[in-house]
Structure formats: C-alpha cells, structure tokens
Design a protein around this motif. Structure first.
Motif, PDB file in Angstrom:
ATOM      1  N   HIS A   1       0.858  -1.195   0.000  1.00 34.30           N
ATOM      2  CA  HIS A   1       0.000   0.000   0.000  1.00 34.30           C
ATOM      3  C   HIS A   1       0.888   1.237   0.000  1.00 34.30           C
TER       4      HIS A   1
ATOM      5  N   HIS B   1       1.606   4.908  -2.332  1.00 34.34           N
ATOM      6  CA  HIS B   1       1.005   5.768  -3.342  1.00 34.34           C
ATOM      7  C   HIS B   1       2.017   6.431  -4.272  1.00 34.34           C
TER       8      HIS B   1
ATOM      9  N   SER C   1       0.788   2.074  -6.299  1.00 34.25           N
ATOM     10  CA  SER C   1      -0.573   2.147  -6.820  1.00 34.25           C
ATOM     11  C   SER C   1      -1.022   3.596  -6.851  1.00 34.25           C
TER      12      SER C   1
ATOM     13  N   ASN D   1      -4.474   5.964  -6.580  1.00 35.74           N
ATOM     14  CA  ASN D   1      -5.897   5.997  -6.237  1.00 35.74           C
ATOM     15  C   ASN D   1      -6.715   6.532  -7.412  1.00 35.74           C
TER      16      ASN D   1
ATOM     17  N   ALA E   1      -5.155  -1.847  -9.239  1.00 38.53           N
ATOM     18  CA  ALA E   1      -5.646  -1.077  -8.099  1.00 38.53           C
ATOM     19  C   ALA E   1      -6.950  -0.415  -8.521  1.00 38.53           C
TER      20      ALA E   1
ATOM     21  N   HIS F   1      -8.855   0.078  -2.924  1.00 37.13           N
ATOM     22  CA  HIS F   1      -8.614   1.221  -2.048  1.00 37.13           C
ATOM     23  C   HIS F   1      -9.856   2.100  -2.059  1.00 37.13           C
TER      24      HIS F   1
ATOM     25  N   ASN G   1     -13.509   6.253   4.666  1.00 35.79           N
ATOM     26  CA  ASN G   1     -12.712   5.310   3.885  1.00 35.79           C
ATOM     27  C   ASN G   1     -12.900   3.864   4.347  1.00 35.79           C
TER      28      ASN G   1
ATOM     29  N   THR H   1     -14.904   0.540   2.249  1.00 35.60           N
ATOM     30  CA  THR H   1     -14.353  -0.795   2.062  1.00 35.60           C
ATOM     31  C   THR H   1     -15.289  -1.844   2.647  1.00 35.60           C
TER      32      THR H   1
ATOM     33  N   ALA I   1      -7.669  -2.636   1.394  1.00 33.18           N
ATOM     34  CA  ALA I   1      -6.869  -1.680   2.153  1.00 33.18           C
ATOM     35  C   ALA I   1      -7.423  -1.499   3.567  1.00 33.18           C
ATOM     36  N   HIS I   2      -6.570  -0.950   4.438  1.00 35.36           N
ATOM     37  CA  HIS I   2      -6.947  -0.557   5.796  1.00 35.36           C
ATOM     38  C   HIS I   2      -7.587  -1.700   6.568  1.00 35.36           C
TER      39      HIS I   2
ATOM     40  N   ASP J   1      -4.506  -5.489   4.161  1.00 33.38           N
ATOM     41  CA  ASP J   1      -3.249  -4.898   4.599  1.00 33.38           C
ATOM     42  C   ASP J   1      -3.268  -4.712   6.110  1.00 33.38           C
TER      43      ASP J   1
ATOM     44  N   ASP K   1       0.669   2.855   3.584  1.00 31.85           N
ATOM     45  CA  ASP K   1      -0.068   4.041   3.123  1.00 31.85           C
ATOM     46  C   ASP K   1       0.887   5.205   2.843  1.00 31.85           C
TER      47      ASP K   1
END
Length: 345
Positions: A42, A44, A86, A88, A152, A184, A209, A213, A237-238, A279, A305
């Motif tokens: 993860h 960016h 990746s 977003n 992604a 994501h 966020n 998900t 993610a997260h 993740d 992240d």
C-alpha cells in the motif's frame, strides 16, 4: 529514471515522514535471527501528465520528488525492501478515449519506474473501471505487456457497487489472469452530501474510507460476485475496513432476516472473509492480533499508506504484535505479498 519528463511517475512524499533526510542506512529486518524480505502493498504514487488530462495536479501539501532517491531513502529507513506502487482512482468520470489515454500514460510510467529499480518497486495497473470492457483490456495489457502485478481499483465507481453485473468482464479477466486486485476506498460520497461527516476529525476519511471498504466487500459477498468468480485474488486496504471485526453479524443476517438474503450463498460470509487478503493498517498490536484471529495471519500483508503517516513504522507494528509466531511475522512482513505479486524472495 529521471522524473523530468511529463509522463514520469511522481513519487509523493510527506515532510513528516523524513523522506528527504540524508542518505539512510538500509534497515535489515530479521525474524528469529533470519533476514526477511519486506513488501509494502500500500504505497502511493502519481503521474502528473495523466492527471493533467483531467485538469488535476498532485496535492499541494505533498512534496514532488525529482528522483526516486528520496523515496528509496525513506524505504531504507523504514525497512521496506519492495514497494507495490498504486494510484488511487480519480478518473472514473472520464470519457472513454480520455480514460484510455490517461491509463496508458499511467501504466507505462509505472512500468518504467519499476524497470529502473526492479529490486525495489513493482506496481499495480490502473484501469478505467467505468468502462468495464476497456478495464479488462487495460489489466491484460498491464500484466502481459508491461509486467504490472495486478490492478488497483476504488471501492465503488461513481455510485455503482463493484458487485454490479456491468463489472463482470473485469472480474472475469482478473480471475483468468490470476491477478491481485487491490481495493482502495474513495470515501462515501453519498454521505458527504449530508451533514453526517462534516465538522472536526476529517470524518470523510477517518470513518468514510474504512466504511466504503466495508460496504464494497459486503456487496461482493452478498451479491454473489465471489461465488461467480471463486478464483479472484483480492486485497482490501486498511485491514478490510470494519467488516472483519464484525463479520459474525453478516453470518447472523442469514438466519435473522433470511428473506433479505435472496439467492443461496455457497458459504457463510465469514468464510468469504478468510479467502480475501488485507493490509496491516489497523494501528495497534491488539487490532492486528484480532484481524489475524478473524481472517488468519496468512491473509494479512504489510501496508504503510506511504507517504501518509497513518502509522509510524509498519515493520515494528508487525514485529511487536502479540500472539504471532515467527512464521506469521515472516508471512505478514513480506512472504505472502511476495507470492501474490511474483516477487523473488
């Protein structure tokens, strides 16, 4: 690789992370006295030339690095051997031909960044999911021609859920390629139009966020997408949002309100959770221990992240989590991700 050209990847930095400090000694991470390869799934990046097609630019609060050197220094400090880059999605409003060119620019720039530092970077392809047939083509091109390791995508597409049948061509292609799909979140636009997430705390991100998900994964389960495409490899993610911590309620709905669950699922919802990947961005050792208990430690991969400083040191977070075996730590730090992304260990 030089970042001077308009199509190059901009490695996004954050002043609080220390990425622009002097040359760092590369941290070697060991478990049980054995050196392990660490992989961050993860991380960016951005391609300014692609963003310009939609009159966008990277956030002004971010630092654009003129070369990958500062990014590599930050990775060395954190003990990250490999980053899976990746981008977003910001292009889901784009018309077909704009989306085609935008994704071409992004994927070729990502592939170039990886080729320039093949031991340190891999990348997920971008896809124009609002045009599902085109997205399927872009995923195949990214994987087969450019050597990208999956895709992604956002947690929704302009209000459409990922389980919508219009996206079946993309899911079918991802399944046939055996490509890892990293989901994501994009936030919850339907709530942002109300007052519910206004006020202090940046609730559109803090709550929005992980909530998106949670919603996305729930639809993939209850709408039958994971049954239709059982070979999909998905990473959320997260830590998968809130769903892994409260998945048993999704099991209970099958008996509490069976009339609201038309169509027979092949498994209980919590069983689907154990076939996905997540993740490690869940902030505390107890939260990570609980995630491992719910989905299995073999289903967790490290995420940072980067460059956003949600976690101070993801490596130490994993090393300090109670209840994990050495084998679990090796898998979460990089072993599982290396297998999913085709990285040599």
């Amino acid at each position: 690789m030089s970042n001077s050209g308009p199509g190059r990847v901009a490695f996004v930095g954050c002043s609080t992370v220390g990425a622009l400090q002097a040359q760092a000694v590369r941290r070697a991470v060991s478990v049980g006295g054995r050196r392990v390869k660490t992989v961050d799934v993860h991380a960016h990046a951005g391609v300014p030339a692609a963003m310009a097609l939609m009159n966008l630019k990277l956030p002004t609060e971010a630092l654009l690095m003129s070369s990958p050197a500062a990014r590599l220094r930050a990775m060395d400090e954190q003990g990250i051997d490999v980053e899976a880059l990746s981008i977003n999605p910001y292009w889901y409003k784009a018309e077909r031909e704009v989306a085609r060119e935008l994704i071409r620019l992004q994927n070729e720039a990502l592939a170039e960044a990886c080729a320039a530092n093949p031991e340190r970077f891999v990348a997920f392809a971008s896809v124009a999911l609002q045009h599902p047939d085109l997205a399927a083509e872009q995923l195949e091109d990214g994987v087969k021609r450019l050597g990208l390791r999956g895709a992604a995508i956002g947690g929704s597409v302009e209000g459409a859920e990922l389980s919508d049948p219009r996206f079946h061509p993309f899911w079918a292609k991802a399944e046939s390629l055996g490509a890892l799909v990293f989901i994501h979140p994009q936030g919850t636009a339907e709530l942002e139009g109300t007052s519910r997430l206004k006020g202090n705390g940046l609730l559109t991100n803090t709550i929005g966020n992980p909530l998106e998900t949670t919603i996305a994964l729930s639809h993939l389960i209850f709408d039958g997408t994971l049954d239709r495409f059982p070979g999909l490899t998905i990473c959320a993610a997260h830590g998968g949002g809130y769903l892994p911590s409260y998945g048993a309620r999704s099991d209970a709905i099958l008996t509490t309100f069976p009339d609201r669950c038309p169509g027979a699922l092949q498994k209980r919802p919590t069983q689907y959770l154990r076939q996905l990947y997540y993740d490690s961005i869940v902030f505390t050792g107890e939260a990570l221990r609980h995630l491992a208990a719910e989905v299995g430690p073999d289903r967790i991969v490290m995420g940072t992240d980067y460059p956003y400083p949600w976690t101070s040191t993801s490596v130490d977070h994993i090393l300090a989590t109670p209840g994990l075996s050495d084998a679990d730590r090796v898998a979460i730090l990089g072993g599982t991700a290396a297998t999913l992304l085709g990285i040599k260990t």
